[in-house]
Enzyme design. Structure first.
Site, short mmCIF file in Angstrom:
data_model
loop_
_atom_site.label_atom_id
_atom_site.label_comp_id
_atom_site.label_asym_id
_atom_site.label_seq_id
_atom_site.Cartn_x
_atom_site.Cartn_y
_atom_site.Cartn_z
N ASP A 160 2.88 3.95 16.77
CA ASP A 160 3.72 4.73 17.34
C ASP A 160 5.06 4.95 16.72
OD1 ASP A 160 5.26 6.76 19.04
OD2 ASP A 160 5.42 5.41 20.50
N HIS A 179 4.02 0.72 23.11
CA HIS A 179 5.31 0.22 23.70
C HIS A 179 4.95 -1.17 24.25
CE1 HIS A 179 7.51 4.42 23.99
NE2 HIS A 179 6.78 4.18 22.83
N ASP A 196 2.68 12.95 16.70
CA ASP A 196 2.94 11.77 17.73
C ASP A 196 2.17 11.68 18.93
OD1 ASP A 196 4.46 9.69 18.52
OD2 ASP A 196 6.35 10.92 19.03
N HIS A 213 7.98 10.54 13.67
CA HIS A 213 9.47 9.80 13.32
C HIS A 213 9.18 8.43 12.88
CE1 HIS A 213 8.53 7.32 17.08
NE2 HIS A 213 7.94 8.24 17.64
N GLU A 243 13.83 8.47 17.47
CA GLU A 243 13.07 9.21 18.51
C GLU A 243 13.02 8.34 19.71
OE1 GLU A 243 9.50 10.50 20.72
OE2 GLU A 243 9.98 8.64 19.94
N GLU A 244 12.53 7.01 19.83
CA GLU A 244 12.27 6.17 20.95
C GLU A 244 13.56 5.73 21.74
OE1 GLU A 244 9.45 5.68 21.48
OE2 GLU A 244 8.12 5.53 19.91
N ASP A 289 11.15 5.46 13.43
CA ASP A 289 11.47 4.39 14.28
C ASP A 289 10.33 3.84 15.24
OD1 ASP A 289 11.86 6.75 15.70
OD2 ASP A 289 13.20 5.59 17.10
#
Length: 483
Positions: free
Chosen positions: A116, A455, A170, A77, A146-147, A79
């Site tokens: 990520d 994150h 991922d 992904h 996705e996030e 994003d």
């Protein structure tokens, strides 16, 4: 571009990773990165599709001798989660990620790195641009959002994809092959916020909980790190003085364990010192409880001004919800040792002019447990006169034991390393479940290099692991004509 990663190997992978790091690509802000990827494919003369959700599909024909192999979908992904330290001056809408290299690791500077899942994008582009790789027909699929809820994968037209093997890039641990993951849903609770004036003889105090490690709300939930929003609820419930509550604000993403939360309270001026002493006592409790998981936890208290405060009913409702809403690990799997089966993360608390909103990421590998958790949240909201809703519900990815793709990936890993990879399920949301619903003839597996503290602003990526993972991916593609 600074070329911070120049000379690192694999060169093409890190070249493209640095290029995409110059393009802001937080969830919901993917137009620029999607257009970059579209131009990338077209400039190579490859068939390229950009759909209405800004998902990108780039097709590359099979090399000689691989024409009859099953097609491969390389998927990631575009994003990223946008988290930064409070003292970092960075605008995720306009500013590039500032990369830095320290020993074997790549970091950003005060922000999330975006490995990520930028590393999947970079590997996909490197495969497309390389002229010396042997491979079956390829479709590089890069999804959006996705996030923040997987809306890109949800909107994807599966008929645009012909491949039979999905290799999702991922994952965040080298040597692990992921074959199953939890499903999830975003749960919103809204409480009405009613305000009243307060006695001007009282003093406003800004209370800030800081210094928590945070982390990925799925993968890191098992570490039982402190949740700043939850701790603020406990603090407000434990305060030993009479006070009014004016505001509460914590976290920025439901899929990140919140590291900071702030609240504004109003106390009698004579009680200021007593309030600060009480907060220090509560801090000692938190330090004791989280001495291992969050050793740097701190609470700051400073004087501030405020115009109005919550009514007593609003204050009580907010404190009740903060303390009683399900949070953290809910159940552990009885079938897979050490696997979280269901969890929640109270990721965001936000005060507006007329609402206090609470945003949670709910995850479970068992659909009925996910429903049980959200039913409890709904009951709590109803009893407090609030509203409850669900968004971005996505399915779990169920294990297809003994798949041909798993066999290929396991045998290739053994040939490269002399060791067996670890086959595992994770308590995090990958897009494989959604993709397999749309491409029912396909098989899927997920792999990736070592990443840490995703994150969070301390997110970092191993350079050497990226090289080994790239070599592994190249070997998987090369070995496809042997099966």
């Amino acid at each position: 571009m600074e070329n911070v990663l120049k000379g690192l190997k694999p060169e093409l992978v890190f070249k493209y990773f640095e290029e995409i790091s110059q393009i802001p690509r937080g969830s919901g802000n993917e137009k620029a990165i999607s257009n970059y990827l579209k131009s990338f494919g077209e400039n190579l003369g490859l068939e390229t599709i950009q759909d209405d959700a800004l998902n990108i599909i780039i097709r590359k024909p099979a090399t000689k001798g691989y024409e009859n192999c099953p097609g491969v979908i390389l998927q990631g992904h575009m994003d990223m989660v946008c988290e930064k330290n409070k003292d970092t001056n960075h605008n995720f809408v306009t500013d590039p990620i500032k990369l830095r290299v320290q020993d074997d690791m790549i970091y950003a500077t005060g922000t999330t790195l975006g490995a990520d899942n930028g590393i999947a994008v970079a590997m996909g582009l490197a495969v497309l641009a390389s002229n010396d790789l042997e491979h079956p027909s390829l479709e590089v699929l890069i999804t959006t959002d996705e996030e923040a809820g997987m809306s890109g994968a949800m909107a994807l037209d599966g008929s645009n994809l012909k491949g039979e093997y999905i290799i999702n890039l991922d994952s965040e641990e080298e040597g692990y092959l992921l074959v199953s993951c939890a499903g999830g849903v975003t749960a919103w609770t809204e409480l009405n916020a009613e305000f009243t004036n307060y006695d001007s003889n009282k003093q406003g105090l800004l209370v800030e909980i800081k210094g928590l490690l945070g982390g990925h709300s799925g993968i890191d939930i098992i570490k039982q790190r402190a949740n700043s929003n939850r701790l603020m609820g406990r603090l407000l419930n434990l305060l030993c003085v009479d006070y009014d509550l004016a505001k509460i604000q914590g976290g920025s993403k439901n899929n990140a364990i919140p590291r900071e939360c702030e609240a504004i309270i109003v106390v009698n001026k004579d009680d200021v010192d007593k309030t600060k002493d009480c907060i220090n006592q509560i801090l000692n409790i938190f330090k004791h409880e989280f001495s291992t998981s969050d050793p740097d936890i701190t609470i700051e208290c400073s004087e501030t001004n405020i115009d109005k405060v919550f009514t007593k009913e609003t204050k009580n409702n907010v404190i009740t919800l903060l303390n009683l809403i399900p949070n953290g690990i809910q159940t552990m799997s009885m079938d897979i040792n050490g696997l979280v089966e269901s969890s929640t993360n109270l990721g965001v608390v936000h005060t507006t002019e007329n609402l206090v909103t609470f945003e949670c990421a709910v995850r479970s590998s068992v659909k009925t447990l996910k429903e049980d958790i959200t039913n409890k949240m709904d009951l709590l909201a109803a009893n407090l006169g609030g509203k409850f809703r669900l968004e971005s519900d996505y399915p779990a990815w169920e294990y297809a034991k003994g798949s041909k793709l798993e066999e290929i990936c396991v045998e290739t890993y053994e040939k490269l390393t002399g060791k067996k990879p670890i086959i595992m399920a994770i308590h995090a949301g990958l897009e494989c479940g959604l993709l397999l619903d749309k491409i029912p003839h396909a098989q899927a597996i997920s792999l990736g290099p070592d990443m840490f503290e995703v994150h969070t602003p301390n997110e970092h990526l191993s350079i050497s692991s990226t090289k080994r993972t790239w070599d592994y991916l190249v070997a998987i593609l090369k070995g496809m004509n042997q099966y």
